[in-house]
Design a protein around this motif. Structure first.
Motif, PDB file in Angstrom:
ATOM      1  N   LEU A   1       1.864 -10.998 -16.983  1.00 27.37           N
ATOM      2  CA  LEU A   1       0.684 -10.771 -17.817  1.00 27.37           C
ATOM      3  C   LEU A   1       0.951 -11.103 -19.271  1.00 27.37           C
ATOM      4  O   LEU A   1       2.006 -10.794 -19.814  1.00 27.37           O
ATOM      5  N   ALA A   2      -0.023 -11.724 -19.879  1.00 25.46           N
ATOM      6  CA  ALA A   2       0.036 -12.009 -21.314  1.00 25.46           C
ATOM      7  C   ALA A   2      -0.304 -10.733 -22.070  1.00 25.46           C
ATOM      8  O   ALA A   2      -1.117  -9.932 -21.619  1.00 25.46           O
ATOM      9  N   GLU A   3       0.327 -10.558 -23.210  1.00 26.97           N
ATOM     10  CA  GLU A   3      -0.006  -9.416 -24.066  1.00 26.97           C
ATOM     11  C   GLU A   3      -1.156  -9.818 -24.969  1.00 26.97           C
ATOM     12  O   GLU A   3      -1.001 -10.663 -25.843  1.00 26.97           O
ATOM     13  N   LEU A   4      -2.304  -9.219 -24.707  1.00 31.01           N
ATOM     14  CA  LEU A   4      -3.512  -9.531 -25.460  1.00 31.01           C
ATOM     15  C   LEU A   4      -3.981  -8.285 -26.187  1.00 31.01           C
ATOM     16  O   LEU A   4      -4.120  -7.228 -25.585  1.00 31.01           O
ATOM     17  N   ARG A   5      -4.240  -8.414 -27.480  1.00 32.84           N
ATOM     18  CA  ARG A   5      -4.676  -7.260 -28.274  1.00 32.84           C
ATOM     19  C   ARG A   5      -6.165  -6.991 -28.143  1.00 32.84           C
ATOM     20  O   ARG A   5      -6.596  -5.848 -28.182  1.00 32.84           O
ATOM     21  N   ASP A   6      -6.957  -8.081 -28.026  1.00 36.82           N
ATOM     22  CA  ASP A   6      -8.402  -7.899 -28.102  1.00 36.82           C
ATOM     23  C   ASP A   6      -9.121  -9.113 -27.507  1.00 36.82           C
ATOM     24  O   ASP A   6      -8.488 -10.027 -26.972  1.00 36.82           O
TER      25      ASP A   6
ATOM     26  N   ALA B   1      -4.638 -19.878 -23.752  1.00 38.31           N
ATOM     27  CA  ALA B   1      -4.783 -21.163 -23.055  1.00 38.31           C
ATOM     28  C   ALA B   1      -3.439 -21.681 -22.567  1.00 38.31           C
ATOM     29  O   ALA B   1      -3.139 -22.875 -22.703  1.00 38.31           O
ATOM     30  N   GLU B   2      -2.633 -20.828 -22.005  1.00 39.25           N
ATOM     31  CA  GLU B   2      -1.327 -21.263 -21.532  1.00 39.25           C
ATOM     32  C   GLU B   2      -1.467 -22.075 -20.245  1.00 39.25           C
ATOM     33  O   GLU B   2      -2.106 -21.622 -19.293  1.00 39.25           O
ATOM     34  N   PRO B   3      -0.901 -23.285 -20.215  1.00 38.58           N
ATOM     35  CA  PRO B   3      -0.979 -24.095 -18.994  1.00 38.58           C
ATOM     36  C   PRO B   3      -0.334 -23.367 -17.811  1.00 38.58           C
ATOM     37  O   PRO B   3       0.658 -22.670 -17.963  1.00 38.58           O
ATOM     38  N   GLY B   4      -0.945 -23.527 -16.648  1.00 40.30           N
ATOM     39  CA  GLY B   4      -0.392 -22.921 -15.440  1.00 40.30           C
ATOM     40  C   GLY B   4      -0.686 -21.446 -15.281  1.00 40.30           C
ATOM     41  O   GLY B   4      -0.195 -20.813 -14.355  1.00 40.30           O
ATOM     42  N   ALA B   5      -1.476 -20.877 -16.179  1.00 39.57           N
ATOM     43  CA  ALA B   5      -1.831 -19.458 -16.109  1.00 39.57           C
ATOM     44  C   ALA B   5      -3.345 -19.336 -15.956  1.00 39.57           C
ATOM     45  O   ALA B   5      -4.083 -20.297 -16.181  1.00 39.57           O
TER      46      ALA B   5
ATOM     47  N   PRO C   1      -7.367 -22.980 -15.645  1.00 35.79           N
ATOM     48  CA  PRO C   1      -7.639 -24.106 -16.543  1.00 35.79           C
ATOM     49  C   PRO C   1      -7.102 -25.457 -16.087  1.00 35.79           C
ATOM     50  O   PRO C   1      -7.503 -26.484 -16.616  1.00 35.79           O
ATOM     51  N   ASP C   2      -6.209 -25.437 -15.106  1.00 39.06           N
ATOM     52  CA  ASP C   2      -5.627 -26.704 -14.673  1.00 39.06           C
ATOM     53  C   ASP C   2      -5.330 -26.648 -13.176  1.00 39.06           C
ATOM     54  O   ASP C   2      -5.424 -25.598 -12.542  1.00 39.06           O
ATOM     55  N   LEU C   3      -4.976 -27.798 -12.625  1.00 40.40           N
ATOM     56  CA  LEU C   3      -4.716 -27.880 -11.184  1.00 40.40           C
ATOM     57  C   LEU C   3      -3.542 -27.014 -10.751  1.00 40.40           C
ATOM     58  O   LEU C   3      -3.555 -26.443  -9.665  1.00 40.40           O
ATOM     59  N   ARG C   4      -2.537 -26.928 -11.589  1.00 39.51           N
ATOM     60  CA  ARG C   4      -1.369 -26.113 -11.236  1.00 39.51           C
ATOM     61  C   ARG C   4      -1.758 -24.649 -11.079  1.00 39.51           C
ATOM     62  O   ARG C   4      -1.407 -23.995 -10.099  1.00 39.51           O
TER      63      ARG C   4
END
Length: 182
Positions: free
Chosen positions: A101-106, A114-118, A146-149
């Motif tokens: 999991l990405a750490e997201l504040r808000d 927008a990390e590729p592959g996530a 967001p992408d094929l991967r």
């Protein structure tokens, strides 16, 4: 097709509605925001099954990051809330044992992620009017790959968890209704 402003496009979608609930919309949203869904034995059991491989790895010496084994609504980032709707976001590689999991504040962090592959996921609870002053609670899950991967990795995971996820969503709706019936 339904949509959410938090994910203008999405690859996967799931929706479930409650039976009519005799409560004000604001009370229903408050119940969603404050309930511990893991207190439901079915939800907790399904989540324990999902978490079992990660726990096994921990016992074998491969330690996932702290918090990866205790997934719940607290793992989500609050995105928006009104009297009739509440949205939560999640970003990462949910198919991995540690969820990555990405750490997201808000909501802004969520929108920029927008990390590729996530993937990004929005969990929305929406209160809709029903007959005789009652309301329907709808839960929707939107997933954007967001992408094929990301889509190639998420698709088998979605197929594996979809029935359990649907069961969790229906039990969540029931738990909220039960909380308000007290």
């Amino acid at each position: 097709m339904p949509s959410t402003p938090h994910l203008p496009s999405f690859s996967f979608h799931e929706r479930h509605d409650s039976a009519p609930i005799a409560a004000r919309a604001e009370a229903i949203i408050q119940a969603v925001a404050s309930i511990d869904f893991r207190s439901d034995p079915v939800i907790d059991g399904l989540m324990r099954i999902r978490e079992a491989p990660g726990k096994l790895l921990r016992r074998l010496g491969n330690t996932p990051p702290d918090g990866a084994l205790a997934f719940g609504l607290h793992s989500f980032t609050p995105l928006s809330r009104s009297e009739t709707e509440i949205n939560f976001g999640l970003a990462g590689r949910f198919w991995r044992l540690d969820y990555a999991l990405a750490e997201l504040r808000d909501a802004e962090d969520f929108a920029r992620y927008a990390e590729p592959g996530a993937a990004r996921l929005v969990l929305r609870y929406q209160v809709l009017p029903a007959a005789a002053g009652r309301h329907i609670l709808r839960t929707e899950t939107f997933v954007h790959c967001p992408d094929l991967r990301a889509k190639a990795l998420f698709t088998p995971y979605w197929l594996a968890i979809r029935l359990g996820s649907g069961w969790i969503r229906r039990r969540t709706l029931l738990a909220v209704a039960r909380t308000l019936a007290v």
